[in-house]
Design a protein around this motif. Structure first.
Motif, PDB file in Angstrom:
ATOM      1  N   GLY A 179       0.842  -1.199   0.000  1.00 35.08           N
ATOM      2  CA  GLY A 179       0.000   0.000   0.000  1.00 35.08           C
ATOM      3  C   GLY A 179       0.865   1.232   0.000  1.00 35.08           C
ATOM      4  N   GLU A 180       0.242   2.392  -0.196  1.00 32.79           N
ATOM      5  CA  GLU A 180       1.059   3.592  -0.206  1.00 32.79           C
ATOM      6  C   GLU A 180       1.394   4.042   1.209  1.00 32.79           C
ATOM      7  N   SER A 181       2.214   5.082   1.249  1.00 30.09           N
ATOM      8  CA  SER A 181       2.629   5.592   2.538  1.00 30.09           C
ATOM      9  C   SER A 181       1.420   6.134   3.288  1.00 30.09           C
ATOM     10  N   GLY A 182       1.273   5.711   4.543  1.00 31.96           N
ATOM     11  CA  GLY A 182       0.150   6.162   5.351  1.00 31.96           C
ATOM     12  C   GLY A 182      -1.069   5.283   5.256  1.00 31.96           C
TER      13      GLY A 182
ATOM     14  N   ARG B 136       2.262  12.569   4.349  1.00 34.70           N
ATOM     15  CA  ARG B 136       1.152  11.629   4.251  1.00 34.70           C
ATOM     16  C   ARG B 136       0.982  10.773   5.497  1.00 34.70           C
ATOM     17  N   ASN B 137       2.024  10.661   6.310  1.00 37.38           N
ATOM     18  CA  ASN B 137       1.978   9.705   7.417  1.00 37.38           C
ATOM     19  C   ASN B 137       2.945  10.154   8.495  1.00 37.38           C
ATOM     20  N   ASP B 138       2.465  10.158   9.741  1.00 43.77           N
ATOM     21  CA  ASP B 138       3.335  10.554  10.859  1.00 43.77           C
ATOM     22  C   ASP B 138       4.347   9.476  11.214  1.00 43.77           C
ATOM     23  N   ASN B 139       4.110   8.247  10.787  1.00 40.10           N
ATOM     24  CA  ASN B 139       5.021   7.147  11.138  1.00 40.10           C
ATOM     25  C   ASN B 139       5.256   6.293   9.887  1.00 40.10           C
ATOM     26  N   SER B 140       5.794   6.945   8.869  1.00 41.81           N
ATOM     27  CA  SER B 140       5.971   6.274   7.580  1.00 41.81           C
ATOM     28  C   SER B 140       7.255   5.443   7.585  1.00 41.81           C
ATOM     29  N   SER B 141       7.144   4.190   7.134  1.00 40.39           N
ATOM     30  CA  SER B 141       8.322   3.325   7.021  1.00 40.39           C
ATOM     31  C   SER B 141       9.096   3.749   5.778  1.00 40.39           C
TER      32      SER B 141
ATOM     33  N   CYS C  42      -3.441  -2.430   1.699  1.00 38.51           N
ATOM     34  CA  CYS C  42      -3.819  -1.324   2.584  1.00 38.51           C
ATOM     35  C   CYS C  42      -4.208  -0.105   1.736  1.00 38.51           C
ATOM     36  N   ILE C  43      -5.330   0.496   2.101  1.00 38.16           N
ATOM     37  CA  ILE C  43      -5.875   1.647   1.354  1.00 38.16           C
ATOM     38  C   ILE C  43      -5.887   2.853   2.275  1.00 38.16           C
ATOM     39  N   LYS C  44      -5.474   3.980   1.700  1.00 40.38           N
ATOM     40  CA  LYS C  44      -5.500   5.244   2.434  1.00 40.38           C
ATOM     41  C   LYS C  44      -6.774   5.986   2.040  1.00 40.38           C
ATOM     42  N   PRO C  45      -7.736   6.179   2.970  1.00 42.38           N
ATOM     43  CA  PRO C  45      -9.047   6.711   2.563  1.00 42.38           C
ATOM     44  C   PRO C  45      -9.044   8.194   2.232  1.00 42.38           C
TER      45      PRO C  45
END
Length: 1829
Positions: free
Chosen positions: A163-166, A213-218, A660-663
């Motif tokens: 899935g994408e980041s976040g 996009r994400n506070d805890n992005s891998s 995983c989908i980011k809504p």
């Protein structure tokens, strides 16, 4: 099926929309072939014309029926297309708050951006062991499927999370690993699963960062292999990482952060251990402040640092290594602050003593000059020479950043290696499950090398995914023997070839990197020349020559060529690396020591995903002479190799996919952006799965499901015995096109849309049936209404006519009554007027006469009170004068007596100094005694005089009382005279009034009298009316007040009752909680005990392996015996030497080391305690002796005398020992010589020995008496030695010493001393006793006098108070006083009675102890009796004549038969035979009768041994056959019966109430076994908990199938048309249990427990626990299964629960509390059936569902799914209303019930009426060695 049949009026379709992607619309008229426009109406009511594409003629996609919306599996939808998928996901996510959905084999997970309570351990337990299709979609279901397939197929598994980041990839992977860790557990005690989970915070801190996009992005990809052993328990793990985004270390975009670890270090800079790192705020460092967002909302970096350090410690990274890591990270931060100054355009310099560089060098342990030099210079090597060249400022900054990235990448790999070492399996790995957390397809405005690598990896993964989906489809068709037709699906191999094939993009990139003057532009031109116009997937942008476009499977992506070469090379200057390698800091060279070797793809593979530099870790140039071909690999080449390795691993495993989908892009909770969702669905392959499914036969039904659903479409003649043939016949009639369906072996396969068509036909049929039913019912209702109305009209007419007749009769009656009333009323008015005038006259006379009498009475009263005041004042003055005179006289007497006492004291002091006083002392003792006697007589006289005074006072009191009574009588006489005088006054006043009245009447006129009469009449009427109104008002107020008082009283009563009930409930809950906590601890103890036994057995097995010939005896018995011996510490200490002596004698038995160490430790503790107590005692004695030595000196002769006495005692003891030895020798001689001639009674030798024994015994008794006398003398001497506080004793001792020194003969000295001492002691004891008795008597007399004085004062006070009160109050006060006095006396007597009871109980206990000691002495004396006597005893009973034995209810057995008893009665006993043929609880009765006999013999060893063996035997049986319900039930009932017997025959009064007199005779006499009762109670609790576990294991497979899945009421809950595609692995083991199976099992359990004689109360508790398990498991599955939440399923559940309640009624168990445990399930079923629309419905639901938590109610409402079109979904607004109403409810946030909860068990006392003496032992038990007594 023609389109005209589907696209009819009111059919709903999807049309494209630029904003919402797809919009729903409804057809306004039927579609006909050839139409170019569709007439549609949107959901908001707007009409539009939709033009069809003239080329394709494609119609808009149809919308699924509402009952299919919200399905668990997207492939279950009838119409499979993009809008249906998008709408289904949106409805589940927004309306039902469900984030997981299946799409075939893929789990689609939408990030809710909110913490949800669906990941607890209860949810894990609920999914554990379940089939994938049986439960709602969840990451745990995928994990469970992977775990089950690994165990069943013995094939490695992979879970691919993308899935994408976040989008939530890392969280999903983390939960999957947590599931494996929880379900599988660890194979060792090293807690590997905790280490696997602990790796997450470490990897997140060094590999995750905040992005837009994400506070805890891998910022890297990882593949974790979790290893399992043969028993499928976690043994280790291994991690591979991919494409770390190194560029983030040196650059962050706006609103982004560097890696978390840097900010965690800065937040912890104030810690003492971090002072040396010289860190500060994150805004100080260049590498952490570029993004401008150093803080994440809701995240505490300091706390996260603590978690990171704890995780490092758990994974075995030492503190020194941790500090080394932090040192390197701090050095990177300081390196980023190094600044360069330009000297010219080609060179630069670092300012001298530059602080950041200084700190960096100090932290890294390198030379400042070297590092400063090589940061500004580089070395160039040619073929002939090497020279150093300065570099520009820009190049220097780039070199600095490259060095920082290189250090961080190497540190990252080093940490990963250490994590892998910590997670490395110590045993051989049998299988593994891999969890791949990989980045999804990415496209940005500017796409560079990182996006190219990411999308290349996704192309490979998508290819593998397509092949797997295609393979599964093919397997399904082949399994069902359906003709296989090739499905066209997108094959992305051309795109992969474009990237990785020969002369592909990567090949050309590597080739360009090898060119000396290669650049991005030349590489772009090569790409154009090679692929443009030759490959359809490669394109060139129109307006750029430095970019290219690739058509990926998801979308077209334009890549910018700039930076590709540099990022692919990943260069860093070798000289800088050499400087770091020469560091004194040992960790730093470790990071670079592997650079000479080939970089493993496992640890150095690349990863990342942003439009910034992100490269694999590539080492610097190799040292001269060691350049290797492997070392020259580019980043792209390394990434390709690692990707190939990953694909090989995945292809060798069974994959499971999580997408995983980011809504939305704003991180809003439960907000769905359709555009972003569709973009990701296209990119992640979900729509491709849908397309492949739709191309074949997506809907699949079993024949039974099809028959159940569409039975309504069949006629009776169509239904055959063969379900398969029935379905075929019906389908051929319903669907004419045979290509639309296929018949498989077990399923029917349908094309897309066919299920919707069947549903339409079914709905039409049901709608027609409903209309017919409605028509009939409405006609019947109208007829009923007409008949009812006609009947009502006739009734009304009858009543109206009767009412009119009654009204006329009432009118006539009222007219006659009115005339009568007028007559009497006129008479009444005249009479009333006369009475009023007369009453007024009498009132005036009475007032006047009363006034005169009161004046006279007041004057008499004042005179009387003044006389009393004068009397009291004169008496007070006389008393004051008397007291003053008495005080002066007493003072004079005291002064005189003091003077005389001083003179007497002076004389006594002179006498005390004289030498002759000692002699006078003895002479004057008799005089003193006489004086004391005289004093006692005087005091007796005083006592008599006081008693006389008391009697005089009482006489005085009685005279005063009589006098007061006479005064009262006199006052009464005067009152009567006053009354007579007042009457005379009143008569005179009346005469005067009469005369005045006559005078007034003669003067008044008639007119005035008439006016006054009229006025008076008017006023009287007005007054009467007012009084009536006031009366009515007062009545209403009174009634209102009474009602209020009644209501308040009722409310107070209710509140008090409620409070009482609540407090009672709370106390019961507290008691149950405490009991549950204790029983849980007991359960944990039993578990640890079993584990200890297992480990001990394993250890014993290991010990016995080297010596195969050595035979070992079991030591469990001895160890358990030590654990369950509840005697005092003294007894244990005394028994220990005996045990230690017995153990060496058994040379064959090996030493039980655990027992030995336990006992040794206990002995050491006891010795230490004893030594400490002894030291304390010695210290106290020394202190006392020192204190006494200071007061007086002890006479030296006392020590000599004590030595003499001790020597004498020692002689006596030695003689006593000699006599004992001689006696023992005689006994031995007798036992050795056992010839009957010598030892027979009457033989000469026998008589001689008997005489000797008698004489020796007599002498022994004499010696004992002497010893006792001597000991008493010693004690008395010790008392005499104690120093006397009196000075006289001091004087005595000095005089005695002087006299003793004058004597010369030692014997005379001793005799004189002893005589004097005895005389002195006798006199002192007599004096002390008389003195004490006198003092006691004096104190008692004083106390009596004081109490009498207090009583006298109290009586006087009461008398004074009573005289002031009226007579009635006096009587009441005297009664009250008498009651108080009696109450106090009663309380005193009760206290005395309680004290006496305590004393009696204490004496009884002491009596028992003494009886036990006497018994021991008797046993000891019996042992001392000679064998001749012992042999002689059995001869006597021979002459007694035989008669019928009177059995005492005891069983006798030999000590050596104890093991045989336990073996036959416990270990080898078969419960089935005993339960059927013999009385219940027979083993318990037999064991107790054996205990009784041991108690009768007073043999504590035998009692202890038997009870310990019994407990251990029961434990052994339950350990061996603990999964057999009959065995566990049998021993639970017998353990409880044994416990009840110990209570019933304990001799305690509480347990003897229900005994017969004969049973009371059988009570235990010698031992109190209360401690063993507690042990047996604990054992019973353990057995009960084991019984519950057995019940749960048997019932659990039946519950879900029987209570939820099976249709008890056929045809009610027709199968919903979901077509849910269960995997073959999921339905292979599907259960077939029904409700009847559960009830049969409950009957079996109940009959077995009743046969075993289990207590009824205990049976109720077991049934309650069973019903709780059934209710909890059923409700938990209901809450996790959307397909079960429907109206019809609620009816099925209600019916099933009613069947269970009927079973309870049949068994008379309704009061067991079992029904209450089903209350949550009943309320959940009611919730499924009630109306769910209005606010009134919401209120009813809130009041009805009080046993369900808020989370459970909301979950059921969210899951509620209509099965038929007539049902309606629950609106979101209604659910919000429910939540608002329940927000104040305080209940648990937990969603699921705790199915493992065990209610605390109690064992109420249940005495047996069975007489012990009547019990017969059957021969089948093999207990012939036991005899009845």
């Amino acid at each position: 099926m023609a389109a005209s049949e589907l696209y009819t009026k009111y059919a709903r379709v999807w049309i494209p929309d630029p904003e919402e992607v797809w919009k729903s619309a409804e057809l306004l008229k039927d579609y006909k072939p050839g139409d170019k426009v569709l007439q549609l109406r949107l959901e908001e009511g707007k009409d539009l014309e939709y033009c069809l594409d003239q080329k394709t003629k494609e119609l808009p996609p149809l919308r699924n029926p509402d009952i299919l919306v919200g399905e668990n599996d997207l492939t279950a939808l009838s119409y499979l297309h993009e809008p249906a998928v998008l709408h289904n996901l949106k409805v589940r996510f927004i309306d039902s708050k469900l984030i997981y959905t299946y799409c075939g084999i893929v789990l689609v997970a939408i990030n809710p951006y909110e913490q949800l309570p669906i990941y607890g351990e209860d949810i894990i337990n609920a999914y554990s062991g379940q089939n994938m299709g049986d439960m709602d979609p969840h990451i745990f279901a995928v994990a469970e499927e992977a775990y089950k397939q690994m165990a069943r197929d013995e094939r490695n598994q992979s879970i691919i999370v993308s899935g994408e980041s976040g989008a939530g990839k890392t969280v999903s992977a983390k939960y999957a690993m947590r599931y494996f860790a929880t379900v599988s557990g660890s194979a060792s005690e090293a807690n590997v699963e905790e280490k696997v989970l602990a790796s997450n915070p470490i990897m997140e801190s060094i590999g995750n960062a905040k992005t837009t996009r994400n506070d805890n992005s891998s910022r890297f990809g990882k593949y974790i292999e979790i290893g399992f052993d043969k028993r499928y328990r976690i043994i280790g793990a291994n991690m591979r990482t991919y494409l770390l985004e190194k560029s983030r270390v040196v650059f962050q975009a706006e609103e982004e952060r560097n890696y978390h670890i840097f900010y965690q270090l800065c937040a912890s800079a104030a810690l003492p251990e971090f002072k040396t790192l010289r860190l500060g705020n994150a805004n100080y460092f260049h590498y952490t402040k570029q993004g401008g967002s150093p803080v994440i909302d809701g995240v505490d970096d300091a706390k996260e640092m603590v978690n990171t350090r704890q995780a490092c410690t758990l994974l075995g990274i030492s503190d020194s290594y941790q500090m080394g890591i932090y040192q390197i990270l701090a050095g990177i931060l300081h390196l980023g602050n190094v600044e360069f100054a330009s000297r010219d355009s080609d060179s630069c310099i670092i300012p001298p003593k530059h602080e950041p560089l200084t700190i960096f060098c100090d932290l890294m342990g390198v030379e400042y000059e070297e590092m400063a030099h090589w940061l500004c210079h580089r070395k160039l090597a040619t073929a002939t020479e090497t020279y150093i060249k300065p570099i520009s400022k820009l190049h220097a900054i780039n070199a600095r950043d490259a060095l920082a990235k290189h250090i961080y990448a190497n540190l990252f790999n080093w940490i990963v290696d250490h994590v892998n070492k910590a997670l490395h399996a110590t045993v051989k790995q049998h299988s593994f499950i891999g969890v791949l957390d990989i980045y999804g397809f990415e496209t940005f405005e500017i796409n560079s090398f990182e996006q190219f690598c990411i999308n290349y990896a996704n192309e490979k993964l998508q290819q593998q995914f397509n092949m797997h989906v295609f393979k599964l489809e093919q397997e399904e068709y082949m399994k069902e023997q359906i003709p296989w037709t090739l499905i066209d699906f997108y094959d992305n191999q051309p795109c992969i070839n474009l990237i990785e094939a020969k002369m592909g993009i990567l090949d050309l990139l590597d080739e360009e990197c090898k060119m000396p003057k290669g650049s991005d532009d030349t590489w772009a031109q090569k790409l154009y020349n090679t692929h443009l116009n030759k490959c359809a997937l490669f394109e060139k942008p129109r307006l750029s020559n430095k970019a290219f476009i690739i058509k990926h499977f998801a979308d077209k992506v334009e890549y910018q060529c700039e930076g590709f070469l540099e990022k692919n090379k990943d260069t860093v200057y070798e000289e800088q690396i050499k400087v770091l390698k020469s560091s004194k800091f040992k960790l730093l060279p470790e990071l670079f020591q592997d650079e000479e070797k080939a970089i493993s793809p496992t640890s150095a593979t690349p990863s990342g995903r942003v439009p910034l530099s992100r490269t694999a870790v590539k080492p610097a140039k190799a040292r001269p002479g060691q350049a290797s071909k492997e070392h020259k690999k580019t980043v792209g080449h390394q990434f390709r190799n690692s990707l190939h390795l990953l694909m090989e691993t995945l292809n060798a495993t069974t994959p499971h996919y999580v997408r995983c989908i980011k809504p939305n892009d704003f991180k809003f909770p439960f907000t769905f952006d359709e555009k972003r969702a569709v973009q990701q669905l296209r990119a992640c392959g979900v729509l491709e799965t849908i397309r492949i499914s739709a191309a074949g036969f997506p809907s699949r039904w079993t024949y039974q499901e099809f028959f159940s659903r569409y039975r309504v479409l069949m006629k009776q003649r169509d239904v055959l015995g063969d379900r398969k043939q029935t379905c075929k016949n019906v389908l051929e009639k319903l669907i004419l096109d045979k290509d639309k369906y296929q018949f498989g072996k077990t399923k029917i396969f349908f094309r897309a849309g066919q299920v919707a068509y069947l549903e339409k036909i079914r709905a039409d049929k049901l709608r027609a049936a409903c209309i017919r039913i409605q028509k009939t019912i409405r006609g019947w209702l109208m007829r009923k209404k007409y008949v009812r109305m006609r009947k009502a009209a006739i009734t009304i007419q009858r009543y109206v006519r009767g009412y009119q007749a009654r009204c006329y009769a009432n009118f006539l009656r009222r007219t006659r009554a009115a005339i009568t009333i007028q007559k009497f009323q006129r008479m009444y008015v005249v009479h009333k007027r006369y009475q009023c005038m007369r009453a007024a006259t009498i009132a005036l006379q009475a007032l006047l006469r009363g006034y005169m009498a009161r004046n006279k009475y007041q004057m008499m009263l004042r005179e009387h009170k003044s006389i009393i005041i004068q009397k009291h004042v004169r008496g007070w003055l006389a008393r004051v004068h008397y007291h003053r005179t008495l005080k002066a006289i007493v003072y004079l007497q005291c002064c005189y007596r003091r003077m005389m006492a001083k003179r007497e004291l002076k004389k006594l002091k002179i006498e005390a100094r004289s030498v002759e006083r000692y002699k006078k002392l003895h002479i004057g003792l008799e005089n003193k005694i006489m004086q004391l006697q005289r004093k006692i007589d005087e005091q007796n006289k005083e006592y008599k005089s006081l008693m006389e005074k008391l009697s005089n006072l009482e006489i005085t009191y009685s005279t005063e009382t009589e006098k007061l009574r006479s005064d009262v009588e006199r006052l009464r006489m005067s009152e009567e005279e006053a009354k007579n005088a007042a009457n005379r006054v009143l008569s005179l006043q009346e005469e005067i009034a009469k005369l005045r009245k006559e005078l007034h009447q003669t003067q008044s006129e008639k007119k005035t009298i008439e006016e006054w009469a009229d006025k008076y009449k008017h006023e009287t009427e007005q007054l009467v009316s007012e009084l009536k109104e006031q009366n009515t008002l007062l009545k209403t107020e009174k009634e209102e007040l009474n009602r209020r008082i009644h209501d308040q009283a009722r409310e107070i009563t209710e509140t008090m009752e409620k409070k009482l009930v609540e407090e009672t409930k709370q106390l019961e809950l507290d008691l149950n909680d405490e009991r549950l906590r204790y029983q849980n601890l007991l359960n944990e103890f039993s578990r640890l005990e079993e584990r200890y036994d297992d480990l001990k057995d394993e250890m014993n097995l290991m010990v016995s392996i080297p010596k195969p010939g050595h035979k070992r005896t079991d030591s469990t018995h001895s160890s358990n015996e030590s654990e369950y011996t509840f005697s005092s510490e003294i007894t244990e200490a005394e028994d220990l030497p005996v045990r230690m002596e017995q153990e060496p004698s058994e040379k064959k038995a090996p030493l039980d080391m655990s027992l030995f160490l336990k006992l040794q430790k206990r002995v050491t503790e006891l010795e230490q305690e004893k030594q400490s107590l002894q030291d304390e005692l010695d210290r106290k004695e020394e202190q006392a002796l020192r204190a006494k030595a200071k007061e007086e000196e002890r006479p030296p002769m006392r020590g000599a005398e004590l030595e003499y006495e001790s020597l004498k005692r020692q002689e006596l003891e030695s003689e006593n020992k000699k006599l004992k030895n001689e006696l023992n020798e005689l006994q031995k001689a007798l036992t050795e010589t056992r010839s009957p001639e010598v030892t027979a009674p009457g033989a000469p030798a026998y008589r001689v020995l008997l005489d000797q024994l008698t004489s020796v015994s007599e002498e022994l008794e004499v010696r004992k008496e002497e010893v006792l006398i001597l000991r008493s003398q010693l004690v008395s001497q010790k008392e005499a030695i104690q120093p006397k506080e009196d000075k006289n004793t001091m004087t005595d001792s000095t005089i005695l010493l002087e006299d003793v020194q004058k004597m010369k003969d030692k014997g005379e000295i001793a005799q004189a001393y002893i005589g004097l001492k005895e005389t002195n002691r006798l006199l002192e004891s007599q004096l002390q006793s008389q003195k004490k008795s006198h003092e006691n008597e004096l104190e008692s007399l004083r106390g009596e006098i004081q109490s009498l004085k207090e009583e006298n004062n109290r009586q006087q006070q009461l008398l004074a108070q009573n005289l002031q009160l009226p007579p009635e109050a006096r009587i009441e006060a005297s009664l009250q006083h008498e009651i108080t006095r009696l109450t106090n006396e009663n309380l005193d007597l009760m206290e005395q009675l309680e004290k006496q009871d305590k004393t009696v109980r204490k004496l009884k206990k002491q009596l028992k102890v003494f009886a036990k000691k006497i018994g021991e002495l008797e046993v000891g004396q019996m042992e001392n009796i000679s064998p001749g006597q012992i042999i002689d005893e059995p001869i006597r009973p021979v002459n007694i004549p035989r008669k019928e034995k009177d059995f005492q209810g005891m069983l006798e057995y030999k000590k050596e038969d104890e093991q045989k008893l336990v073996k036959n009665l416990i270990l080898e006993l078969k419960p089935r035979g005993v339960a059927v043929n013999l009385i219940p609880g027979l083993p318990a009765y037999i064991l107790f009768m054996c205990v009784r006999h041991a108690d009768y013999l007073n043999d504590d060893q035998k009692v202890r041994s038997l009870l310990t063996s019994t407990i251990n035997g029961i434990k052994k049986v339950l350990k061996k056959r603990g999964d057999d319900f009959e065995t566990v039930s049998f021993w639970l009932s017998n353990t409880c019966r044994f416990l009840h017997c110990l209570k019933q025959y304990s001799g305690e009064e509480g347990f003897m109430k229900h005994n017969t007199p004969r049973q009371n005779e059988h009570c235990l006499t010698n031992f109190d076994l209360a401690e063993y009762r507690q042990v047996l109670s604990d054992l019973a609790i353990q057995i009960y908990q084991q019984l519950v576990r057995v019940l749960e294991n048997i019932l659990q497979p039946m519950i879900v199938s029987g209570m939820l899945e099976h249709e008890t009421i056929q045809g009610v809950s027709g199968v919903k048309p979901t077509g849910l595609r269960k995997r073959t692995s999921s339905i292979a083991d599907e259960g077939t249990y029904t409700l009847d199976s559960i009830i049969r099992q409950l009957n079996s359990f109940h009959s077995v427990m009743c046969q075993h004689g289990m207590d009824p109360e205990l049976i109720k508790q077991v049934v309650k626990q069973m019903f709780y398990i059934i209710g909890a498991i059923t409700l938990n599955n209901l809450l996790l299964r959307k397909d079960m939440c429907s109206w019809s399923k609620g009816m099925q559940i209600r019916y099933n629960v009613s069947q269970l309640e009927e079973w309870l009624r049949d068994k008379n168990l309704m009061n067991s509390g079992a029904k209450e445990t089903l209350e949550p399930l009943i309320q959940a079923a009611q919730l499924l059936q009630v109306k769910k629309k209005t606010d009134e419905d919401a209120e009813a639901i809130c009041s009805m569902c009080n046993a369900l938590t808020t989370a459970q109610i909301v979950k059921v409402l969210n899951l509620y799914t209509p099965v038929n079109e007539f049902e309606e979904r629950v609106l979101v607004s209604f659910i919000r209303t429910i939540q608002m109403r329940l927000r104040d409810r305080k209940d648990s946030p937990q969603l699921l019930m705790d199915a493992k909860h065990i209610f605390p068990v109690t064992f109420p006392f249940n005495p047996s009426s069975l007489a012990l003496e009547t019990i017969q032992i059957p021969a089948s038990l093999g207990l012939g060695f036991i005899s009845r007594v």
